[in-house]
Design a protein around this motif. Structure first.
Motif, PDB file in Angstrom:
ATOM      1  N   ASP A  66       0.858  -1.185   0.000  1.00 19.35           N
ATOM      2  CA  ASP A  66       0.000   0.000   0.000  1.00 19.35           C
ATOM      3  C   ASP A  66       0.895   1.237   0.000  1.00 19.35           C
ATOM      4  O   ASP A  66       1.612   1.483   0.974  1.00 19.35           O
ATOM      5  CB  ASP A  66      -0.906   0.005   1.234  1.00 19.35           C
ATOM      6  CG  ASP A  66      -1.874   1.173   1.268  1.00 19.35           C
ATOM      7  OD1 ASP A  66      -1.757   2.114   0.447  1.00 19.35           O
ATOM      8  OD2 ASP A  66      -2.761   1.163   2.129  1.00 19.35           O
ATOM      9  N   GLU A 112       3.853  -1.592   4.864  1.00 21.10           N
ATOM     10  CA  GLU A 112       3.103  -1.633   3.607  1.00 21.10           C
ATOM     11  C   GLU A 112       3.778  -0.788   2.526  1.00 21.10           C
ATOM     12  O   GLU A 112       3.829  -1.168   1.355  1.00 21.10           O
ATOM     13  CB  GLU A 112       1.675  -1.148   3.835  1.00 21.10           C
ATOM     14  CG  GLU A 112       0.869  -2.111   4.671  1.00 21.10           C
ATOM     15  CD  GLU A 112      -0.451  -1.539   5.162  1.00 21.10           C
ATOM     16  OE1 GLU A 112      -1.359  -2.354   5.440  1.00 21.10           O
ATOM     17  OE2 GLU A 112      -0.582  -0.298   5.276  1.00 21.10           O
ATOM     18  N   TYR A 143       5.492  -2.109  -0.917  1.00 22.82           N
ATOM     19  CA  TYR A 143       5.072  -1.562  -2.205  1.00 22.82           C
ATOM     20  C   TYR A 143       6.248  -0.967  -2.986  1.00 22.82           C
ATOM     21  O   TYR A 143       6.451  -1.279  -4.156  1.00 22.82           O
ATOM     22  CB  TYR A 143       4.001  -0.484  -1.981  1.00 22.82           C
ATOM     23  CG  TYR A 143       3.468   0.130  -3.245  1.00 22.82           C
ATOM     24  CD1 TYR A 143       2.425  -0.478  -3.943  1.00 22.82           C
ATOM     25  CD2 TYR A 143       3.993   1.310  -3.744  1.00 22.82           C
ATOM     26  CE1 TYR A 143       1.931   0.082  -5.106  1.00 22.82           C
ATOM     27  CE2 TYR A 143       3.504   1.880  -4.906  1.00 22.82           C
ATOM     28  CZ  TYR A 143       2.471   1.257  -5.587  1.00 22.82           C
ATOM     29  OH  TYR A 143       1.992   1.816  -6.746  1.00 22.82           O
TER      30      TYR A 143
END
Length: 120
Positions: A69, A76, A80
């Motif tokens: 994300d 996250e 990513y």
């Protein structure tokens, strides 16, 4: 087996990615977060750590189980912007593709022979 030329490979891939765009800034910020964790927990730059300690930094951040994300938690965002970028570099290049058994990644010509013969 030991892989050579990793630094040049990653640098070449990142040349076009670190272009001042929002995505490039996201990469820089995620790397800075991972670097900060390494310095805090291991008192060293992540690049100077042995591979096992680099892996431990990612595990301790929770990157190994995090969803990717770009606007999420540190784990996250590192997943990513760092892990996914490196996987993209690996799977989308002839050099990286060969390492993982993808003879002819999309976007690279391999000739008709590579399409007509069976798997090794």
């Amino acid at each position: 087996e030991a892989v050579s030329g990793v630094d040049a490979f990653v640098d070449g891939f990142l040349d076009g990615r670190l272009d001042g765009s929002a995505h490039g800034e996201g990469i820089r910020a995620a790397v800075a977060d991972a670097e900060s964790a390494a310095r805090s927990w291991y008192d060293a730059s992540i690049a100077d750590l042995p591979a096992s300690d680099r892996e431990a930094v990612l595990h301790e951040l929770g990157v190994d189980t995090a969803e990717e994300d770009p606007h999420g938690t540190t784990a996250e965002r590192v997943r990513y912007y760092v892990v996914n970028e490196l996987l993209l570099a690996l799977y989308s290049s002839p050099t990286g593709g060969e390492l993982v058994g993808i003879e002819n990644p999309q976007g690279y010509a391999g000739g008709a022979e590579s399409y007509t013969r069976g798997p090794p």
